[in-house]
Design a protein around this motif. Structure first.
Motif, PDB file in Angstrom:
ATOM      1  N   SER A  44       0.831  -1.206   0.000  1.00 54.67           N
ATOM      2  CA  SER A  44       0.000   0.000   0.000  1.00 54.67           C
ATOM      3  C   SER A  44       0.868   1.258   0.000  1.00 54.67           C
ATOM      4  O   SER A  44       1.961   1.289   0.561  1.00 54.67           O
ATOM      5  N   THR A  46       2.061   4.825   1.127  1.00 56.44           N
ATOM      6  CA  THR A  46       2.095   5.486   2.426  1.00 56.44           C
ATOM      7  C   THR A  46       2.565   6.933   2.267  1.00 56.44           C
ATOM      8  O   THR A  46       3.332   7.266   1.364  1.00 56.44           O
ATOM      9  N   SER A 119      -1.508   5.504   5.277  1.00 54.07           N
ATOM     10  CA  SER A 119      -1.954   5.399   3.885  1.00 54.07           C
ATOM     11  C   SER A 119      -2.823   6.582   3.482  1.00 54.07           C
ATOM     12  O   SER A 119      -3.074   6.782   2.296  1.00 54.07           O
TER      13      SER A 119
END
Length: 220
Positions: A44, A46, A119
Motif C-alpha cells: 500500500s 504510504t 496510507s
C-alpha cells in the motif's frame, strides 16, 4: 510409466548445463524484476507528515540544558503517557500511534521532529500534530522542575507525494538484485570437465624417477 521427480531432475540438469552463461544472469534479472514489481504493486502507498517542536530555556536555564531536554522529550514522545492523550485528538487507537509515529532529534539543535506515516495523508497530518500537542502539554506541566519550555515550531502539512517506493523503483531494485545473484551463482558453479574445448584438462607430464645404483652400474 510416469517419470519420477528424480528422473525429471536428471534429465533437466544436462540441458541446463548446455545453456549459455549469460542466461543465468538474464533469468535472475527477470525474476528479480517481476518480484520487485509485484512487491511495489501489492504494498500500500504510504504518506509521511512531520511536525517540529523546539525546547526553549527559561531565565534560570541554559541552551545546553534545553538541548539535553530535547533529547529526552524525543524519547518520551512515543511513550504511552504522551500517546494516551494524543489519541483523543488524532482519533486513532494508541496502538496505531505506536506503529506509525517516530521521532528524531539532533545533538546540535534543541528540536524534536515528530513524523507520522499512514496510507491517508490527512491522517498522517493529524497524528503528527496530535503527538506534538500532547508532548508540549506534558513539557509545560514539568516546566517548573526542568526550567525548559517546549513550544511548537512548525505544524505538519499535508504531503503531496507518497514516501513509499513506486512499482518502477522496486522493479529496478529487484532486477539489480536478481542480476547480482545470478552472477554470483554463475561464479560459484563448478567448471566443466572433459571435452575438446578450453575447459579440457591438460594431461599431466610424467617425470622419470631417480635411477637406482644397479642401473648406473649396468650402464658403465
Amino acid at each position: 510409466m510416469t517419470d519420477t521427480p528424480t528422473r525429471r531432475l536428471r534429465l533437466f540438469l544436462p540441458r541446463a548445463r548446455r545453456l549459455p552463461a549469460w542466461s543465468v544472469i538474464a533469468a535472475g534479472t527477470l525474476a528479480g524484476c517481476l518480484s520487485g514489481g509485484a512487491y511495489g504493486l501489492l504494498t500500500s502507498t504510504t504518506y509521511t507528515a512531520t511536525s517540529y517542536v523546539v525546547a526553549v530555556p527559561t531565565v534560570n536555564s541554559t541552551p545546553e540544558s534545553a538541548r539535553g531536554f530535547a533529547q529526552a522529550y524525543g524519547r518520551v514522545a512515543t511513550q504511552l503517557a504522551v500517546l494516551g492523550d494524543a489519541q483523543v485528538w488524532a482519533g486513532v487507537p494508541v496502538r496505531t500511534l505506536q506503529d506509525s509515529v517516530r521521532t528524531a532529534t539532533s545533538p546540535d539543535a534543541p528540536m524534536v521532529a515528530v513524523s507520522a506515516t499512514s496510507s491517508r495523508p490527512d491522517l498522517a497530518v493529524d497524528m503528527s500534530n496530535a503527538v506534538s500537542r500532547a508532548l508540549t502539554q506534558h513539557a509545560e506541566k514539568a516546566r517548573n522542575s526542568t526550567q525548559v519550555r517546549l513550544v511548537q515550531f512548525s505544524r505538519a502539512v499535508k504531503p503531496n507525494r507518497p514516501t513509499s517506493a513506486s512499482p518502477a523503483l522496486t522493479s529496478l531494485v529487484g532486477a539489480s538484485a536478481g542480476g547480482l545473484l545470478g552472477g554470483l551463482a554463475l561464479l560459484a558453479r563448478p567448471r566443466r570437465t572433459g571435452g575438446d574445448g578450453d575447459d579440457a584438462p591438460v594431461p599431466a607430464v610424467s617425470v622419470p624417477g631417480p635411477a637406482t645404483a644397479a642401473a648406473v652400474r649396468g650402464q658403465r
